[in-house]
Design an enzyme around this catalytic site. Structure first.
Site, PDB file in Angstrom:
ATOM      1  N   SER A   1     -48.336 -35.451  33.048  1.00 44.41           N
ATOM      2  CA  SER A   1     -47.969 -36.348  34.146  1.00 44.41           C
ATOM      3  C   SER A   1     -46.308 -35.992  34.601  1.00 44.41           C
ATOM      4  O   SER A   1     -45.820 -36.304  35.762  1.00 44.41           O
ATOM      5  CB  SER A   1     -47.724 -37.867  33.971  1.00 44.41           C
TER       6      SER A   1
ATOM      7  N   GLU B   1       0.624  -1.314   0.119  1.00 41.68           N
ATOM      8  CA  GLU B   1      -0.234   0.148  -0.015  1.00 41.68           C
ATOM      9  C   GLU B   1       0.787   1.485   0.062  1.00 41.68           C
ATOM     10  O   GLU B   1       0.302   2.358  -0.435  1.00 41.68           O
ATOM     11  CB  GLU B   1      -1.049   0.124   1.209  1.00 41.68           C
TER      12      GLU B   1
END
Length: 888
Positions: free
Chosen positions: A524, A97
Site C-alpha cells: 500500500s 633517530e
C-alpha cells in the site's frame, strides 16, 4: 765481451715488466670500477625523482560537518607540510633517530664508529647508524632488504640527496613517508590514529611517543605493548633533554604522565556510517578508478549528517530487535550438563575478555594473546575490573547456574567469578519462537531458562542495582541478534541532500545495502502514486477530474484480464467494504478495493507514467495489481517520490556527494546524485492494456507535464497538486494507518505499506523538512509475523528516527503555496460535500479554487429523495433502483 753487451737489456726488461704491471693495475681498476658500477650504481634510482614526491595517500570521506566518517587506502596517509609540524615534534624525531642530523652530510661517520664499537662490545647488533636521510632513502627509493650492497647504495644516495635538498625538505619527506604502525603512514595519519589530533596540536609528550615508533612500530605499539612504548617515549624525552631541546623541568613534567590515546570514537563513526561510505566507494571506483581512490588522497565531502546517521542506525537496530523478540526466543546456543559448568567457565571468561592478568601470565599456553597484555598491566599496577571489561562489549556469553521460580530469577555466570541475574520481568517476551501467533508474556522463568543453558546476554534496559540480592553484580537480559533485516533512507526536502542511509541490521554481518540495491514489493505504500495520478488528471475542460473529496466506490468487483483471462477479486485488509468513500478517507484507511477501482478509472498507463516521472525507475507491471504495490521498487526510489510532495512539486534528485577534491585541491566531482541523476523519458505502455482510461490504450485527460511551467524542467507537479497530496498523506497520520506518528506532535504525512503475504513492511513519510523511508523484511521472502504490518514493524523505526532528526529543527507547518489558488472548505468526511451545523464528522479540506463542493450533504440527500419520489410516482417503487449520491 759477451757479458758486457748483455747488461743494457736488464733495465729494459724491468721497464717492460713495470709497464705491464701498470697496465694490469689500470685494467684491474677499470674492471673494479665497472664491477662496482654494475653492482652498486648501474640501476641506482635518480634522487631527483623525489622532487616530485607523490606518496600513496588515503582518501578521506567527511560528513557534512567535516568529521571523518571513512577512509579508502592502500597506505593510510595524510600529507602534512613541514611548516605545519611543531618544532618540538621535529626535535623529538631528530633526538631519537639522528641527533647529528643538522651537522652531517647524509652519512654520520662518527655514529658509524660509535655503533661499531658498541656492537663489538656487545657481541651483536645493538645499535644502528642509519641517518634520517638514509632511512628516507630506504623507504622511498630502495627495498628494505638486509645486505651490504643495499647499505652501500643507501649511503651513496644519501650523499646525493643531501647535495640536492635542504634539511627541511628531507625531514618533510621522511616524516610523511615512514610507517608508524596501527595502519598509519606518515606523521599526519599517526597523529590521528593514536591521538585523534592534527599534527599542529601534538604536545611534547605525544611527539616523543610518536618519535619512538618508527624503529619497530609493532613492537613499540602503545596498544599492543604499552610498557615498551612507554620506554621508547621516555628514551626520546631523555635524548631531547640531553641535546638541549627541552629543559630538565620539562623532562620531569612530561615523563611523569603517559599521554592519552584515542578513545575509539573515530572507529565508532566509521562503523556508524559504513553503509553510506560503501555507496561512496562503489561510485568513486566506477567513475574515478580504484587507483585514484586508494592512493590519490582524495578529500570526499558528503551530505551525511553524522547525528542523523547515528539516530538512524539506533532506530533500525532497536526496531528489528523488538520485532525479533515479538516472534519469540530461539533458545539457548547450546547446553552443558550441570556438573560440567565449572569446566565451561574458563572458556566463557576467555570469550568475554574476563581473564585475570595473573592467570594469563601464569598459563600462557591456554590464553595466547593475553600474556603480553597481562605482564604490561601487572607491572603498570592496573587493577582488574570485570565490569569495566564487560562495558566494552555489546553482549556476553553466559551459562545459567541457577533458576529460582519463586523469586522469578535466574543466575548467570559470565566467568569464574563474575555473575549476573536475569529477572522474569526483563525476559517475559521470550516465548517459544512462533511467528504465526501474536506475542504473549511468559509467566514462569523456568519455562525460558534451564541450568546449563549457554546463551548471549546484555545489560537489562533498567540496569539498576540489585540491592539485597547476594552475589549479583549485573542485571541481565537475553540478547538475540535478529534474523530480520531493515533499511532506512532520509532526504533533506529543501536541499535534496541524503542525511542518512542504513542498509541493514549490521554492516559487518552483511554489506548488501537494502536501501539502494534491493527491489521489494511496496504494498500500500505505492498507493499515493495512484492517488497523485488521479489528482493530475483533467476532465477535458482544464478542470481537475478528481479532488480529495471525490467519491470512489469501495465494493466487491471482479476483474478479468483480456489477454490472459486471469480473474482477480481484490480484497481489503480485514475484508470490510466501506461503500462510497472520499479519496482522502480511502487513502487514510488504505482501502485496497478503492485504490484498484481508482487505478482502473485513471488508467494503468497513466499511473505508470506518473510513477516514473516522480522517480520510480524499476520496471512496473502494466496491470491493476500495481495499485496494491505488486511491482518491486527500491526504498530510495519510493522515498524520493514522496519527497516531491513536501518539496512543492519540484523534482527530487537525492545528492550524496558535495565535492570530491584531489590532493592539490582541484574539484574532480561536485553535486553528485545517488542513483540516476535525471529521470528519463519512458515509452508508453502497450496499447489496449486493461484499466486504460478509454479502454483502447489512450490516456484521455492526463497531464504528463503535471501542468508545469514548460521552462522549468525540474517542476514535476503544480505546487497546488503537491500540496493537496501532502495534505492527503497528512490525513493518514491524523486519522489513518499512520497514527503512531502523531506522538511526535509535528505536522507529518506518510503511508504504511504491507504486502499480501506480510513479507514486507514499509512506512514512507515526511515532515516539511525531511523525507524518510523505512523497509522491514527478510532477505528471502517470508512471513514477518502475526500482525507485523507496516504500522507495527516499520512505523516505530520511522518515528524513533524522526524524533531525533526533528528535535533540532523548529516546528513548522506545510506551507500553502503562494498564488496557487488553494481554498479551504468544511466538508462532510463521509460524503465529501459541504458540512452544515448538523454534520457530525467535519474535515477542513483544501481544494484548488473552483473545485470545492458547492452543495451540502443535506441538500444532496434531499435531491436524491425527490428523484426517488418522482420515480415512484411515475413508475412505482420497484421500477428503477435507487441511484447513488452525487460526488458533489
Amino acid at each position: 765481451m759477451t757479458s758486457n753487451r748483455s747488461r743494457p737489456a736488464r733495465p729494459r726488461r724491468w721497464g717492460r715488466l713495470l709497464a705491464v704491471m701498470a697496465g694490469l693495475f689500470v685494467l684491474g681498476g677499470l674492471a673494479g670500477s665497472v664491477a662496482f658500477y654494475f653492482a652498486f650504481l648501474a640501476d641506482l634510482p635518480d634522487p631527483r625523482s623525489i622532487a616530485d614526491y607523490e606518496p600513496k595517500l588515503a582518501s578521506t570521506v567527511y560528513s557534512t560537518d567535516g568529521e571523518p566518517i571513512g577512509e579508502f587506502f592502500k597506505e593510510r596517509r595524510r600529507l602534512v607540510e613541514y611548516e605545519e609540524i611543531p618544532k618540538h615534534v621535529v626535535d623529538a624525531f631528530v633526538a631519537a633517530e639522528d641527533a647529528d642530523f643538522f651537522e652531517h652530510q647524509g652519512i654520520d661517520f662518527r655514529g658509524i664508529l660509535r655503533a661499531a664499537w658498541r656492537n663489538f662490545q656487545a657481541g651483536g647488533t645493538v645499535e644502528g647508524a642509519s641517518t634520517i636521510t638514509q632511512q628516507m632513502v630506504k623507504s622511498l627509493l630502495l627495498t628494505p632488504e638486509r645486505s651490504y650492497r643495499r647499505k652501500v647504495r643507501e649511503m651513496i644516495l644519501a650523499r646525493r640527496i643531501e647535495q640536492r635538498f635542504t634539511k627541511q625538505e628531507i625531514l618533510y619527506l621522511y616524516l610523511n613517508q615512514i610507517y608508524f604502525g596501527n595502519g598509519a603512514y606518515g606523521i599526519g595519519e599517526a597523529a590521528r590514529s593514536y591521538f585523534d589530533k592534527d599534527v599542529s596540536e601534538l604536545t611534547i609528550s605525544e611527539g616523543a611517543q610518536l618519535a619512538g615508533l618508527p624503529k619497530a612500530p609493532s613492537r613499540y605499539s602503545p596498544f599492543r605493548n604499552p610498557d615498551l612504548a612507554e620506554r621508547r617515549r621516555l628514551y626520546a624525552l631523555g635524548r631531547m633533554q640531553k641535546e638541549g631541546m627541552i629543559t630538565a623541568a620539562q623532562h620531569t613534567e612530561f615523563s611523569s604522565k603517559r599521554p592519552d590515546f584515542i578513545d575509539g570514537s573515530k572507529v565508532e563513526a566509521f562503523d556508524t556510517a559504513a553503509y553510506f561510505t560503501e555507496e561512496v566507494r562503489r561510485f568513486l571506483f566506477d567513475h574515478l578508478g580504484g587507483t585514484a581512490v586508494l592512493e590519490g588522497g582524495l578529500q570526499i565531502e558528503t551530505t551525511l549528517d553524522l547525528g542523523n546517521q547515528a539516530a538512524a542506525v539506533a532506530a533500525v537496530q532497536k526496531g528489528l530487535e523488538a520485532l525479533d523478540q515479538r516472534n519469540g526466543y530461539r533458545g539457548a546456543l547450546r547446553k552443558v550438563e550441570p556438573d560440567a559448568i565449572e569446566d565451561e567457565l574458563p572458556k566463557l571468561a576467555k570469550e568475554n575478555g574476563l581473564v585475570r592478568r595473573e592467570e594469563a601470565k601464569a598459563r600462557p599456553d591456554e590464553f595466547p594473546g593475553f600474556e603480553e597484555l597481562a605482564e604490561a598491566e601487572i607491572e603498570a599496577g592496573v587493577e582488574y575490573d570485570p565490569l569495566a571489561v564487560l562495558a566494552e562489549r555489546q553482549y556476553w556469553l553466559g551459562v545459567v547456574t541457577k533458576v529460582d521460580g519463586k523469586e522469578k530469577r535466574a543466575t548467570v555466570a559470565l566467568g569464574a567469578d563474575v555473575e549476573g541475574s536475569v529477572f522474569l520481568s526483563d525476559v517475559d517476551w521470550a516465548r517459544p519462537m512462533n511467528p504465526d501467533i501474536r506475542p504473549y508474556k511468559m509467566r514462569k522463568i523456568e519455562k525460558i531458562l534451564s541450568v546449563g543453558d549457554i546463551a548471549r546476554f546484555e545489560r537489562a534496559p533498567t540496569d539498576k542495582a540489585l540491592d539485597g540480592v547476594e552475589g549479583a553484580e549485573l542485571r541481565l537480559n537475553l540478547y538475540q541478534e535478529p534474523n530480520v533485516q531493515g533499511a532506512l533512507i532520509s532526504i533533506d526536502v529543501d536541499s535534496n541532500d541524503i542525511l542518512a542511509i542504513v542498509g541493514g541490521y549490521d554492516f559487518a554481518r552483511s554489506q548488501f545495502n537494502r536501501a539502494t540495491q534491493s527491489r521489494r514489493q511496496p504494498g500500500s505504500a505505492f498507493k499515493p502514486l495512484v492517488y497523485g495520478a488521479a489528482l493530475s488528471m483533467s476532465d477535458g475542460s482544464g478542470r481537475p477530474r478528481y479532488t480529495p473529496a471525490s467519491i470512489i466506490h469501495d465494493r466487491p468487483k471482479v476483474y478479468r484480464d483480456r489477454r490472459s483471462g486471469f480473474v482477480w477479486k481484490p480484497k481489503n485488509y480485514g475484508r470490510e467494504f466501506y461503500g462510497p468513500i472520499t479519496l482522502r478517507t480511502a487513502l487514510a484507511k488504505s482501502v485496497n478495493n478503492a485504490a484498484v477501482h481508482l487505478c482502473d478509472q485513471v488508467g494503468v498507463g497513466n499511473v505508470i507514467r506518473y510513477a516514473e516521472k516522480m522517480g520510480i525507475h524499476s520496471p512496473l507491471e502494466a496491470s491493476l495489481g500495481i495499485a496494491l504495490g505488486t511491482s518491486g521498487v527500491s526504498l530510495l526510489e519510493l522515498t524520493r517520490s514522496y519527497a516531491v510532495f513536501p518539496n512543492g512539486g519540484m523534482r527530487v534528485v537525492p545528492r550524496f556527494l558535495r565535492r570530491v577534491l584531489d590532493r592539490e585541491g582541484n574539484v574532480l566531482l561536485d553535486n553528485v546524485p545517488l542513483g540516476d541523476p535525471l529521470l528519463e523519458e519512458t515509452e508508453d505502455v502497450a496499447a489496449g492494456q486493461p484499466g486504460d482510461a478509454n479502454g483502447d490504450g489512450s490516456e484521455a485527460g492526463f497531464d504528463t507535464n503535471g501542468a508545469a511551467d514548460p521552462i522549468d524542467e525540474d517542476r514535476l507537479l503544480p505546487a497546488s497538486q503537491a500540496y493537496l497530496m501532502a495534505d492527503m498523506l497528512r490525513a493518514v497520520v491524523i486519522e489513518g494507518t499512520g497514527q503512531r506518528a502523531r506522538a511526535l506532535g509535528r505536522p507529518l504525512g506518510g503511508k504504511t505499506g504491507t504486502t499480501n503475504d506480510q513479507a514486507d513492511a514499509w512506512f514512507v513519510g515526511f515532515s516539511p523538512e525531511i523525507a524518510t523511508g523505512v523497509w522491514v523484511g527478510f532477505d528471502e521472502t517470508r512471513f514477518l509475523g502475526a500482525g507485523e504490518t507496516g504500522s507495527r514493524a516499520a512505523l516505530p523505526v520511522w518515528t524513533d528516527y524522526m524524533r531525533d532528526a526533528l528535535q533540532k529543527l523548529p516546528k513548522r507547518d506545510f506551507e500553502v503555496p503562494r498564488e496557487s489558488g488553494i481554498v479551504w472548505a468544511r466538508i462532510d468526511r463521509q460524503t465529501g460535500l459541504l458540512a452544515t451545523r448538523e454534520t457530525e464528522r467535519v474535515v477542513f479540506q483544501p481544494f484548488i479554487a473552483g473545485t470545492e463542493p458547492t452543495r451540502t450533504a443535506a441538500a444532496a440527500q434531499q435531491q436524491n429523495r425527490a428523484r426517488q419520489d418522482l420515480r415512484e410516482d411515475s413508475f412505482g417503487s420497484d421500477a428503477f433502483p435507487m441511484t447513488e449520491p452525487d460526488a458533489f
